[in-house]
Design a protein around this motif. Structure first.
Motif, PDB file in Angstrom:
ATOM      1  N   ASP A 100       0.812  -1.220   0.000  1.00 35.29           N
ATOM      2  CA  ASP A 100       0.000   0.000   0.000  1.00 35.29           C
ATOM      3  C   ASP A 100       0.849   1.275   0.000  1.00 35.29           C
ATOM      4  OD1 ASP A 100      -2.768   1.302   0.500  1.00 35.29           O
ATOM      5  OD2 ASP A 100      -1.488   2.151   2.080  1.00 35.29           O
ATOM      6  N   SER A 101       1.668   1.481   1.042  1.00 39.84           N
ATOM      7  CA  SER A 101       2.307   2.787   1.166  1.00 39.84           C
ATOM      8  C   SER A 101       3.486   2.751   2.140  1.00 39.84           C
ATOM      9  CB  SER A 101       1.296   3.831   1.645  1.00 39.84           C
ATOM     10  OG  SER A 101       0.802   3.482   2.936  1.00 39.84           O
ATOM     11  N   ILE A 102       4.316   3.782   2.037  1.00 39.49           N
ATOM     12  CA  ILE A 102       5.343   4.087   3.029  1.00 39.49           C
ATOM     13  C   ILE A 102       5.184   5.554   3.398  1.00 39.49           C
ATOM     14  CG2 ILE A 102       7.815   4.290   3.498  1.00 39.49           C
ATOM     15  CD1 ILE A 102       8.337   2.058   1.567  1.00 39.49           C
ATOM     16  N   THR A 103       5.127   5.822   4.702  1.00 42.29           N
ATOM     17  CA  THR A 103       4.920   7.193   5.182  1.00 42.29           C
ATOM     18  C   THR A 103       6.176   7.696   5.892  1.00 42.29           C
ATOM     19  OG1 THR A 103       2.557   6.759   5.474  1.00 42.29           O
ATOM     20  CG2 THR A 103       3.458   8.698   6.576  1.00 42.29           C
ATOM     21  N   TYR A 104       6.524   8.920   5.583  1.00 36.02           N
ATOM     22  CA  TYR A 104       7.673   9.589   6.175  1.00 36.02           C
ATOM     23  C   TYR A 104       7.233  10.864   6.891  1.00 36.02           C
ATOM     24  CZ  TYR A 104      11.137   7.105   3.187  1.00 36.02           C
ATOM     25  OH  TYR A 104      11.935   6.183   2.568  1.00 36.02           O
ATOM     26  N   PHE A 159       7.206  21.113   5.020  1.00 39.87           N
ATOM     27  CA  PHE A 159       6.051  20.222   4.910  1.00 39.87           C
ATOM     28  C   PHE A 159       6.028  19.346   6.161  1.00 39.87           C
ATOM     29  CE2 PHE A 159       9.709  18.630   2.614  1.00 39.87           C
ATOM     30  CZ  PHE A 159       9.902  17.386   3.157  1.00 39.87           C
ATOM     31  N   ASP A 160       4.914  18.682   6.395  1.00 44.27           N
ATOM     32  CA  ASP A 160       4.728  17.912   7.635  1.00 44.27           C
ATOM     33  C   ASP A 160       4.823  16.402   7.450  1.00 44.27           C
ATOM     34  OD1 ASP A 160       4.156  20.255   9.135  1.00 44.27           O
ATOM     35  OD2 ASP A 160       2.159  20.269   8.244  1.00 44.27           O
ATOM     36  N   LYS A 161       4.489  15.911   6.259  1.00 49.01           N
ATOM     37  CA  LYS A 161       4.419  14.468   6.072  1.00 49.01           C
ATOM     38  C   LYS A 161       4.528  14.154   4.581  1.00 49.01           C
ATOM     39  CE  LYS A 161       0.420  12.242   6.385  1.00 49.01           C
ATOM     40  NZ  LYS A 161      -0.802  11.596   6.919  1.00 49.01           N
ATOM     41  N   VAL A 162       5.111  13.003   4.273  1.00 51.42           N
ATOM     42  CA  VAL A 162       5.170  12.517   2.892  1.00 51.42           C
ATOM     43  C   VAL A 162       4.696  11.069   2.889  1.00 51.42           C
ATOM     44  CG1 VAL A 162       6.633  11.966   0.929  1.00 51.42           C
ATOM     45  CG2 VAL A 162       7.099  14.022   2.266  1.00 51.42           C
ATOM     46  N   GLY A 194      -0.389  21.755  -5.519  1.00 48.03           N
ATOM     47  CA  GLY A 194      -0.407  22.150  -4.117  1.00 48.03           C
ATOM     48  C   GLY A 194       0.967  22.352  -3.522  1.00 48.03           C
ATOM     49  N   LEU A 195       1.971  22.597  -4.365  1.00 46.60           N
ATOM     50  CA  LEU A 195       3.324  22.853  -3.892  1.00 46.60           C
ATOM     51  C   LEU A 195       3.791  24.219  -4.372  1.00 46.60           C
ATOM     52  CD1 LEU A 195       5.115  19.444  -4.643  1.00 46.60           C
ATOM     53  CD2 LEU A 195       4.008  20.147  -2.522  1.00 46.60           C
ATOM     54  N   ASP A 196       4.493  24.914  -3.506  1.00 44.65           N
ATOM     55  CA  ASP A 196       5.104  26.177  -3.920  1.00 44.65           C
ATOM     56  C   ASP A 196       6.436  25.947  -4.616  1.00 44.65           C
ATOM     57  OD1 ASP A 196       3.038  27.703  -2.975  1.00 44.65           O
ATOM     58  OD2 ASP A 196       3.990  28.173  -1.054  1.00 44.65           O
ATOM     59  N   SER A 197       7.107  24.851  -4.288  1.00 45.70           N
ATOM     60  CA  SER A 197       8.366  24.538  -4.959  1.00 45.70           C
ATOM     61  C   SER A 197       8.602  23.036  -4.941  1.00 45.70           C
ATOM     62  CB  SER A 197       9.539  25.264  -4.298  1.00 45.70           C
ATOM     63  OG  SER A 197       9.737  24.819  -2.979  1.00 45.70           O
ATOM     64  N   PHE A 198       9.339  22.582  -5.949  1.00 45.05           N
ATOM     65  CA  PHE A 198       9.651  21.166  -6.113  1.00 45.05           C
ATOM     66  C   PHE A 198      10.902  21.068  -6.958  1.00 45.05           C
ATOM     67  CE2 PHE A 198       9.595  17.352  -8.717  1.00 45.05           C
ATOM     68  CZ  PHE A 198       9.320  16.350  -7.799  1.00 45.05           C
ATOM     69  N   TRP A 253      14.430  16.917  -1.255  1.00 49.87           N
ATOM     70  CA  TRP A 253      13.404  17.331  -0.302  1.00 49.87           C
ATOM     71  C   TRP A 253      13.724  18.661   0.359  1.00 49.87           C
ATOM     72  CZ3 TRP A 253       8.916  15.208  -0.728  1.00 49.87           C
ATOM     73  CH2 TRP A 253       8.828  13.952  -1.331  1.00 49.87           C
ATOM     74  N   GLU A 254      14.982  19.068   0.326  1.00 46.74           N
ATOM     75  CA  GLU A 254      15.360  20.380   0.864  1.00 46.74           C
ATOM     76  C   GLU A 254      14.702  21.514   0.074  1.00 46.74           C
ATOM     77  OE1 GLU A 254      19.031  17.659   1.096  1.00 46.74           O
ATOM     78  OE2 GLU A 254      17.314  18.021  -0.222  1.00 46.74           O
ATOM     79  N   HIS A 255      14.293  21.216  -1.166  1.00 47.64           N
ATOM     80  CA  HIS A 255      13.722  22.246  -2.041  1.00 47.64           C
ATOM     81  C   HIS A 255      12.250  22.021  -2.336  1.00 47.64           C
ATOM     82  CE1 HIS A 255      17.795  23.659  -2.602  1.00 47.64           C
ATOM     83  NE2 HIS A 255      18.170  22.451  -2.978  1.00 47.64           N
ATOM     84  N   VAL A 256      11.610  21.205  -1.514  1.00 44.92           N
ATOM     85  CA  VAL A 256      10.167  20.977  -1.659  1.00 44.92           C
ATOM     86  C   VAL A 256       9.424  21.794  -0.600  1.00 44.92           C
ATOM     87  CG1 VAL A 256       8.307  19.284  -1.506  1.00 44.92           C
ATOM     88  CG2 VAL A 256      10.480  18.677  -2.616  1.00 44.92           C
ATOM     89  N   LYS A 257       8.436  22.550  -1.046  1.00 50.54           N
ATOM     90  CA  LYS A 257       7.661  23.376  -0.102  1.00 50.54           C
ATOM     91  C   LYS A 257       6.179  23.241  -0.420  1.00 50.54           C
ATOM     92  CE  LYS A 257       7.217  28.050   1.772  1.00 50.54           C
ATOM     93  NZ  LYS A 257       7.713  29.461   1.722  1.00 50.54           N
ATOM     94  N   ALA A 258       5.415  22.848   0.569  1.00 49.17           N
ATOM     95  CA  ALA A 258       3.970  22.731   0.407  1.00 49.17           C
ATOM     96  C   ALA A 258       3.329  24.101   0.480  1.00 49.17           C
ATOM     97  CB  ALA A 258       3.396  21.816   1.488  1.00 49.17           C
ATOM     98  N   SER A 259       2.276  24.314  -0.291  1.00 45.28           N
ATOM     99  CA  SER A 259       1.522  25.561  -0.222  1.00 45.28           C
ATOM    100  C   SER A 259       0.865  25.693   1.140  1.00 45.28           C
ATOM    101  CB  SER A 259       0.442  25.606  -1.311  1.00 45.28           C
ATOM    102  OG  SER A 259       1.022  25.492  -2.587  1.00 45.28           O
ATOM    103  N   GLU A 260       0.718  26.906   1.605  1.00 46.40           N
ATOM    104  CA  GLU A 260       0.154  27.125   2.939  1.00 46.40           C
ATOM    105  C   GLU A 260      -1.287  26.636   3.028  1.00 46.40           C
ATOM    106  OE1 GLU A 260       0.592  31.080   4.293  1.00 46.40           O
ATOM    107  OE2 GLU A 260       2.789  31.070   4.165  1.00 46.40           O
ATOM    108  N   ASN A 261      -2.000  26.694   1.904  1.00 48.41           N
ATOM    109  CA  ASN A 261      -3.417  26.281   1.937  1.00 48.41           C
ATOM    110  C   ASN A 261      -3.588  24.805   1.591  1.00 48.41           C
ATOM    111  OD1 ASN A 261      -2.762  26.393  -0.743  1.00 48.41           O
ATOM    112  ND2 ASN A 261      -4.491  27.677  -1.383  1.00 48.41           N
ATOM    113  N   ASN A 262      -2.479  24.077   1.507  1.00 45.64           N
ATOM    114  CA  ASN A 262      -2.577  22.670   1.131  1.00 45.64           C
ATOM    115  C   ASN A 262      -2.917  21.821   2.372  1.00 45.64           C
ATOM    116  OD1 ASN A 262      -2.314  20.358  -0.507  1.00 45.64           O
ATOM    117  ND2 ASN A 262      -0.263  20.019   0.296  1.00 45.64           N
TER     118      ASN A 262
END
Length: 484
Positions: free
Chosen positions: A161-165, A180-183, A460-464, A475-484
């Motif tokens: 199914d999945s792996i969560t980080y 971000f809080d979770k992947v 839903g990402l500001d940067s990737f 992942w250092e350059h991944v940023k989730a949008s505030e409204n995500n």
């Protein structure tokens, strides 16, 4: 995130394949900048002895494993000892004869002979330090309590199914903290289902977007498309020990029958680049001169291909098939279950038929291909290889006792490749790999086809960012949008 393949293990000493769902947990020995130069990772500096057989590594200080255990020279030695004992890729470190802890943050490796590819291989997660303190008395149990040095820490594994980080707070984030809080990596093999989940908004990152969906997604103003060239070279290969492939003229005829344009434009929806030489551009040792020469020599020419077959004793019979000594030129191609590879196989089938070679397509599970090709049970395969160092030609393709797919070993080629392994001077090493590529281009033991573009769609990402060479998500350059 939605991706296709679930890793067989998140333990890099156990797995035979590493992709983003595994790599995110690890910090490699060395990293690579966008231009392909090595930069510090878990190692901040190193000093090579005059004879090239010893390297003293200085470790980054202040790093901790996900478990909270400190990263130091003892921890690195323990991890490397296990890697050398356990990993199917132990040879990527060369023939290490000793590992000596000099102080808390200094460690010395000694090799039986210089091993120049180490610095390219050290960028790979295969050699990345893992935390052996979480293992049981038998050196097992990593998947139950995984711990390494990477930006993401595994919190849950649901097989099938999945792996969560979650972001590892003690990682050296550029902004001081993650964005971000979770992947959650979800494993969804079906192309249509993955695309539908992304369109519904239940997935933020659609990895390896199938080509037929790219145009549609590019029109969505809420979607960003990220394209990254891959370093994996896809090729048409064969068992060179079989009598029909031992004539160089036959091998060249096959190469001249191949037109890469419909493979790239039709089967791959245009998201690939044709390759003619034995190494992809991202690999250390690649020669643009060789690539251009190979492109000129092996531009499609069916008349010349037929002429070469005729020189080799094959004549075209009434059915349009090449025939020799009463036997038609018929060959079986092994291809895995990937629908794209089947489309490519059908194109190759039609192209070879034009010069009188009948290709029968046989679908095989990847595991069966991996198991049976070393035994030489195949005739032809549609396969791929990827490595960031030209030593791949020795390690996987043509090395003595190592040519498990192509079964092509030549003493002169092996001499060149072995010499390149121990040559620590970069310019001399590049010259040797150019010589090796010249040799392979002339002998034609396989036909390079293309390098894919890896395509990710994000919402839903500001940067990737995915690394332009290694291809892993940064992942250092991944940023989730505030409204995500």
């Amino acid at each position: 995130m939605a991706t296709v393949t679930e890793p067989d293990s998140v333990d890099v000493h156990k797995t035979s394949s590493i992709s983003d769902p595994t790599a995110a947990a690890y910090l490699s020995f060395l990293n690579m900048d966008d231009q392909g130069s090595t930069i510090p990772g878990a190692i901040k500096d190193y000093e090579v002895s005059d004879d090239g057989k010893e390297i003293i590594f200085s470790l980054e200080e202040g790093l901790t494993f996900h478990s909270g255990e400190p990263f130091n020279a003892d921890a690195l030695k323990s991890s490397m000892d296990r890697f050398l004992e356990t990993s199917p890729f132990y040879d990527n470190a060369g023939e290490i004869t000793d590992i000596e802890v000099m102080d808390d943050y200094t460690i010395k490796f000694t090799w039986a002979e210089p091993y120049a590819p180490f610095f390219s291989n050290a960028v790979s997660p295969y050699l990345a330090p893992l935390d052996t303190s979480v293992l049981d008395g038998n050196g097992e149990g990593f998947e139950k309590n995984p711990s390494a040095l990477g930006p993401l820490k595994i919190t849950d594994i649901k097989r099938g199914d999945s792996i969560t980080y979650e972001p590892f707070e003690d990682y050296k984030w550029p902004d001081g903290k993650p964005n971000f809080d979770k992947v959650k990596f979800r494993f969804v093999p079906d192309e249509e289902t993955r695309a539908l989940e992304f369109k519904k908004g239940t997935v933020n990152i659609l990895m390896n977007v199938p080509g037929q969906y790219v145009g549609e997604l590019e029109k969505d103003p809420e979607v960003n498309i990220e394209k990254v060239p891959d370093y994996v070279l896809n090729y048409l290969g064969w068992n060179n020990k079989l009598p029909k492939f031992q004539d160089e003229r036959v091998r060249k005829a096959i190469a001249l029958a191949i037109d890469r344009a419909p493979i790239v434009d039709t089967a791959l929806e245009g998201f690939a680049r044709p390759v003619y030489g034995p190494l992809p551009e991202a690999t250390f040792g690649y020669s643009e001169e060789i690539e251009e020469k190979a492109k000129e020599i092996y531009a499609r020419d069916t008349e010349k291909a037929k002429s070469l077959l005729e020189e080799a004793g094959w004549t075209i019979n009434s059915k349009g098939l090449a025939e020799k000594d009463g036997e038609e030129f018929s060959v079986e191609l092994w291809v895995d279950t990937d629908p794209v590879n089947h489309r490519i196989a059908q194109i190759l089938q039609n192209q070879l038929m034009e010069i009188g070679i009948k290709m029968n397509i046989s679908t095989q599970e990847s595991a069966a291909i991996i198991e049976q090709t070393p035994q030489g049970k195949h005739e032809m395969i549609l396969w791929a290889y990827g490595w960031l160092d030209a030593d791949v030609m020795y390690f996987l393709l043509f090395g003595e006792g190592r040519s498990t797919r192509l079964h092509y070993e030549d003493p002169e080629l092996n001499r060149i490749l072995k010499e390149a392994r121990v040559e620590m001077d970069v310019d001399k090493r590049l010259a040797l790999y150019k010589e090796a590529q010249e040799f392979v281009m002339k002998e034609t033991p396989f036909v390079p086809l293309y390098v894919k573009e890896t395509i990710h769609a994000t919402r839903g990402l500001d940067s990737f960012k995915a690394h332009p060479i290694r291809n892993y998500i940064e992942w250092e350059h991944v940023k989730a949008s505030e409204n995500n």
